[in-house]
Scaffold this motif. Structure first.
Motif, PDB file in Angstrom:
ATOM      1  N   THR A  48      46.129 -23.562  23.480  1.00 47.55           N
ATOM      2  CA  THR A  48      45.759 -23.695  24.902  1.00 47.55           C
ATOM      3  C   THR A  48      45.029 -22.421  25.335  1.00 47.55           C
TER       4      THR A  48
ATOM      5  N   PHE B  21      48.541 -35.032  22.870  1.00 47.74           N
ATOM      6  CA  PHE B  21      47.112 -34.832  22.620  1.00 47.74           C
ATOM      7  C   PHE B  21      46.816 -34.441  21.166  1.00 47.74           C
TER       8      PHE B  21
ATOM      9  N   ALA C 292      62.524 -34.528  16.088  1.00 48.58           N
ATOM     10  CA  ALA C 292      62.265 -33.830  14.826  1.00 48.58           C
ATOM     11  C   ALA C 292      63.019 -32.507  14.879  1.00 48.58           C
TER      12      ALA C 292
ATOM     13  N   ALA D 144      51.485 -26.020  19.920  1.00 50.09           N
ATOM     14  CA  ALA D 144      52.413 -25.452  18.934  1.00 50.09           C
ATOM     15  C   ALA D 144      51.779 -24.246  18.239  1.00 50.09           C
TER      16      ALA D 144
ATOM     17  N   CYS E 201      46.306 -32.973  33.531  1.00 52.10           N
ATOM     18  CA  CYS E 201      45.368 -33.887  32.847  1.00 52.10           C
ATOM     19  C   CYS E 201      43.966 -33.830  33.422  1.00 52.10           C
TER      20      CYS E 201
ATOM     21  N   ALA F  93      62.226 -40.451  17.578  1.00 58.59           N
ATOM     22  CA  ALA F  93      63.319 -39.593  17.105  1.00 58.59           C
ATOM     23  C   ALA F  93      63.015 -38.148  17.434  1.00 58.59           C
TER      24      ALA F  93
ATOM     25  N   SER G 260      43.347 -29.087  22.045  1.00 59.70           N
ATOM     26  CA  SER G 260      44.301 -29.786  21.174  1.00 59.70           C
ATOM     27  C   SER G 260      43.624 -30.984  20.509  1.00 59.70           C
TER      28      SER G 260
ATOM     29  N   GLY H  62      54.129 -24.136  34.002  1.00 61.59           N
ATOM     30  CA  GLY H  62      53.518 -24.847  35.128  1.00 61.59           C
ATOM     31  C   GLY H  62      54.408 -25.960  35.638  1.00 61.59           C
TER      32      GLY H  62
ATOM     33  N   ARG I  57      41.511 -30.378  25.816  1.00 59.72           N
ATOM     34  CA  ARG I  57      40.257 -30.394  25.046  1.00 59.72           C
ATOM     35  C   ARG I  57      40.445 -29.683  23.705  1.00 59.72           C
TER      36      ARG I  57
ATOM     37  N   THR J  41      54.352 -30.396  18.034  1.00 59.23           N
ATOM     38  CA  THR J  41      55.437 -30.608  19.001  1.00 59.23           C
ATOM     39  C   THR J  41      55.340 -29.711  20.237  1.00 59.23           C
TER      40      THR J  41
END
Ligand SMILES: Cc1cc2nc3c(=O)[nH]c(=O)nc-3n(C[C@H](O)[C@H](O)[C@H](O)COP(=O)(O)OP(=O)(O)OC[C@H]3O[C@@H](n4cnc5c(N)ncnc54)[C@H](O)[C@@H]3O)c2cc1C
Length: 345
Positions: A254, A19, A113, A250, A49, A111, A265, A160, A263, A137
């Motif tokens: 949230t 997102f 990171a 990150a 979602c 890949a 993010s 969760g 929403r 991430t």
């Protein structure tokens, strides 16, 4: 396709293509952008979602909508109370991500990171350099925590677990506060047309929830199917680490209590993308861009703290208290007032 022998320099590297990361790159249309994820775009759904129809439409992803709702049912023990809610929906994660991914002009690199060293992003497929680096991430914040170890710690994370299984048609988005299902969190049932997402989450980050999920799904006479899930961080952090932008889970974006992160993010991601485009275009210096993003991202700090206080109080309330509060907040004008406040976060 990337020519890996010719590891060029990028204007922007974004790690994490969910997102937050996809929202960032969707706004950068001028400049050379590299988007990195360890999974193919849209292939690893972690969340239920559920999000607002407005946001999904605003980003042009309405084709990903599975079902819409204007009623939320809150179950406290056996008692069900219905609430009006602004239009929410459940979305198909893969579709949402793929539509959003088409909006930017980023090259994609599959890949891992691994971290950052100066302007270099180290990945499992070699190192790439960029003027601007963005970490999207999710809660471990792979890039930010490579330069600031404690950044991705597990202090304030929820966990969760969820399964999506065939289910009868249901018109309500359902939440459950019931210590017999889960003692330090909530459960949910989010219908998606002919299936539903059943999930449980622990506010204290307890990750051993499989038996809770089985019990919850079993109470409907059903069996758990494939399981997905993970941690999400609800502690709003400084979104700038060593000249790096940090966006989404990150950066702890949230929301506490509801666990709503999509929403937020997307919102922070789009704003961050606009700021970065201005830096790429030379309208802002990197330092100005970083400061502008920090200010914007921390503006709602107090509201996050208020929700966190509510989340902590919820854990201490008896069913009797919860039912009383539910009765009060289900009164039409009060519900509308609460949604008005909540939707603006
Ligand atoms: C079970 C559950 C249910 C949820 N339900 C809802 C809900 O209904 N509504 C809602 O609004 N929110 C919900 N959330 C919260 C929501 O999922 C998060 O807030 C949201 O996913 C954050 O988006 P993000 O892009 O920041 O991070 P993520 O969605 O976590 O994406 C991180 C991305 O980075 C990639 N990545 C991670 N590490 C690396 C690495 N080292 N190298 C390369 N790539 C990497 C991952 O593959 C992933 O694509 C739920 C969360 C869980 C766990």
């Amino acid at each position: 396709m990337l020519d890996f022998k010719n590891r060029e320099h990028y204007d922007v590297i974004v790690a994490g293509a969910s997102f937050a990361g996809l929202s960032v790159v969707s706004r950068i249309t001028r400049g050379k952008v590299l988007l990195i994820d360890r999974h193919e775009i849209g292939s690893h759904q972690a969340s239920a979602c559920g999000t607002t129809v407005k946001m999904v439409k605003d980003v042009g992803c309405e084709k990903s909508i599975l079902q819409t709702f204007d009623t939320m049912a809150l179950h406290v023990k056996e008692k069900e109370t219905d609430f009006y809610m602004p239009r929410y929906c459940t979305i198909n994660y893969e579709k949402f991500c793929k539509i959003l991914a088409e909006k930017g002009s980023a090259e994609f690199l599959l890949a891992d990171a691994k971290g950052v060293s100066g302007s270099k992003v180290i990945t499992s497929k070699g190192a790439f350099t960029a003027d601007i680096i963005v970490d999207c991430t999710g809660w471990p914040a792979a890039l930010a925590s490579s330069v600031k170890k404690e950044y991705g710690n597990r202090d304030m994370v929820s966990f969760g677990l969820e399964t999506e299984i065939p289910y009868k048609k249901d018109k309500k988005l359902r939440f459950f506060i019931d210590k017999d299902i889960i003692k330090d969190g909530v459960a949910w049932l989010f219908p998606c047309g002919r299936t539903a997402r059943f999930g449980v989450a622990s506010y204290t980050g307890d990750s051993k929830l499989q038996s809770n999920l089985e019990r919850f799904v079993g109470s409907y006479g059903l069996k758990v199917g494939e399981i997905h899930g993970g941690f999400f961080c609800y502690c709003l952090k400084d979104p700038i680490v060593n000249n790096m932008f940090v966006v989404g889970c990150a950066a702890g974006q949230t929301l506490p209590l509801s666990g709503e992160g999509i929403r937020r993010s997307v919102y922070f991601g789009l704003n961050c993308g606009d700021i970065i485009q201005n830096v790429v275009d030379g309208k802002l210096t990197l330092a100005q861009g970083l400061e502008k993003y920090r200010k914007m991202a921390l503006k709602t700090d107090k509201k996050y703290n208020d929700l966190l206080t509510l989340q902590n109080s919820l854990l201490k309330m008896s069913n009797w208290e919860l039912n009383l509060i539910t009765e009060v907040i289900s009164i039409g004008p009060i519900t509308k007032w609460i949604w008005g406040k909540y939707s603006r976060i």
